[in-house]
Design a protein around this motif. Structure first.
Motif: not given
Length: 518
Positions: A10-11, A32-34, A40-41, A43-47
């Motif tokens: 996470v950056g 994905e945007p942090t 939420t970021g 979750f989005n990146a993982l998915k």
């Protein structure tokens, strides 16, 4: 059966994710945007990365997370535990109260329950005065129901932790085993004030670590992934969830460290300078024997002076989203403000109204992203001056981080590394490896598990060889607690510093070990 691992970092601007196979080959990557809540970021990146990989989810065995949650909690003064601090050091330490020099806004949150009781040890391990156990029990009764985390700090506890351990036992007897206890002997080095600060901060972010860990586990389960979870720590290695919840302070600054480790793996360099360019900042660190060079100075965390281990990182406000301000006299200012993850909405080349460093390189034809027509009206000679100043800023930082006048290899990673040219002053070569944009997530995924101990031993008691063996054994045990395979541990670094002012041939020994996951 093939085994895969997920790495997420996470950056400030982006949350990066990768999936690696058993040979550490990148199978898929995602950026994905942090988000403001960071979860939420994640979750989005993982998915997205799982969807891109098409791997069998049952074959994903490990998941590693490098997170800013704990750092953000301290900096933002939010989501902190209700903390008490017990210093064992009266009457010797009464002159300086706990949390001296800590910003008032933070002190008002974590400084409501501060105590100093009789006890502690001298620098050679002699007891200053007996521990006042009755006072400890009285404090516990006073704190019952008011706090959920307690920091215990004793004078010279890295040399003798007997009083800290006894206080921990009393707290559990009086308040139960559910209360979180942070012992300073397990967190910081010898200096009392900085070690105390680090321990109180550690106690304050225990719940943040618990919630973050559970959120990550839940995100994996929602994707149908039953993986063993590890967290990145700031020496470039991993620790188990249980270890993370006990020592969450060690996750601080793990982001730049992950990038340095990822850069080492991608470039095949064990010794180099690493420049990690994000959307908000550029972080410069030094690779020494494959690991980040550690800082020898006390480090401020959220305005609090601490002395636990931290990587030696130089950060500057220059990234892909850094704002360029143009002045009427033809001059300009670069940063440090940034549009961050809003770059693709606010940058000129993306239809916005803000001139950023990314717009500069697009207009100069150095990057093929965005819409060049939207920045074609900008004065080229002015843009060249801005670009030269950007380059000078990073070259000056290279000079600051080098330990000799010789040119050294430089590895450029991070999504914003497109800002800089392929040749830089002070660099013998500039390497921009494949997958450079997600080096931080790769660094998280490939990391080993480690432990580091620093204690003072009397060499006359056991002799040098047996003393060093004992120090290694203690470090091995700590690494195993953190999740390492004991059969695959190696000593990464060992240092001996003789202490002439102490009897018994006293020597400060620091041992760092690292090894593969179980």
């Amino acid at each position: 059966m093939e085994i895969y691992r997920i790495g997420i970092d996470v950056g400030g601007t982006h949350t990066d994710a990768v999936i690696l196979d058993a040979s550490n080959k990148v199978i898929a990557e995602a950026k994905e945007p942090t988000t403001a809540d960071t979860s939420t970021g994640i979750f989005n990146a993982l998915k997205k990365v799982v969807s891109n990989s098409n791997v069998d989810k049952s074959q994903i065995k490990y998941a590693m997370l490098g997170t800013t949650h704990c750092t953000n909690a301290i900096v933002e003064r939010k989501r902190l535990n209700k903390v008490a601090s017990i210093r064992i050091g009266a009457p010797a330490t009464l002159a300086i109260k706990p949390l001296v020099g800590v910003p008032e806004d933070l002190k008002n949150i974590i400084g409501k329950h501060l105590y100093i009781v009789e006890g502690g040890h001298e620098f050679e391990g002699r007891e200053i005065t007996p521990l006042n156990e009755d006072k400890i029990r009285s404090i516990c009764r006073e704190l019952n129901g008011k706090v959920d985390s307690i920091a215990v700090v004793s004078v010279f506890s890295p040399i003798s932790k007997a009083h800290e351990e006894r206080v921990s036992e009393i707290i559990q007897e009086e308040l139960g085993s559910d209360i979180a206890i942070s012992l300073s002997s397990e967190i910081g080095n010898v200096g009392l004030i900085e070690r105390e600060n680090a321990t109180i901060l550690n106690a304050a972010i225990v719940d943040v670590a618990k919630i973050t860990a559970q959120s990550f586990v839940d995100a994996l389960e929602n994707e149908g992934i039953q993986a063993t979870v590890f967290f990145g720590q700031n020496d470039g290695t991993l620790m188990s969830v249980e270890y993370t919840v006990k020592y969450p302070i060690l996750t601080i600054a793990c982001g730049p460290t992950n990038s340095i480790r990822g850069a080492s793996y991608l470039s095949k360099k064990a010794d180099a300078l690493v420049i990690d360019v994000g959307g908000t900042t550029t972080d410069i660190g030094v690779l020494a024997n494959g690991f980040p060079r550690q800082s020898s100075l006390a480090v401020d965390v959220g305005g609090v002076r601490t002395n636990f281990r931290m990587p030696d990182i130089l950060s500057m406000g220059l990234g892909g989203g850094t704002i360029i301000k143009l002045h009427d006299n033809g001059e300009f200012t670069i940063g440090p403000e940034s549009v961050g993850h809003r770059l693709y909405k606010e940058g000129l080349a993306f239809g916005g109204n803000t001139l950023t460093t990314t717009d500069v390189i697009i207009a100069l034809g150095k990057a093929k992203i965005g819409n060049p027509e939207l920045v074609a009206h900008l004065d080229r000679s002015l843009l060249e001056k801005i670009y030269a100043e950007m380059t000078f800023m990073v070259e000056e930082s290279i000079d600051k981080m080098k330990t000799s006048a010789d040119d050294i290899p430089v590895v450029l990673v991070g999504g914003g590394s497109i800002l800089f040219p392929s040749a830089l002053k002070g660099a013998s070569e500039v390497i921009k490896p494949a997958n450079f944009g997600v080096a931080n997530a790769i660094g998280s995924a490939i990391s080993q598990v480690s432990a580091e101990i620093e204690k003072i031993f009397k060499m006359d008691d056991l002799g040098r060889e047996q003393t060093l063996d004992l120090a290694k054994s203690i470090a091995y045990d700590e690494a195993v607690k953190a999740g390492a395979d004991k059969e695959k541990l190696n000593v990464v670094d060992i240092q001996e510093v003789p202490l002439a002012y102490m009897a018994g041939n006293a020597t400060k020994v620091r041992v760092k070990v690292a090894g593969d996951l179980i």
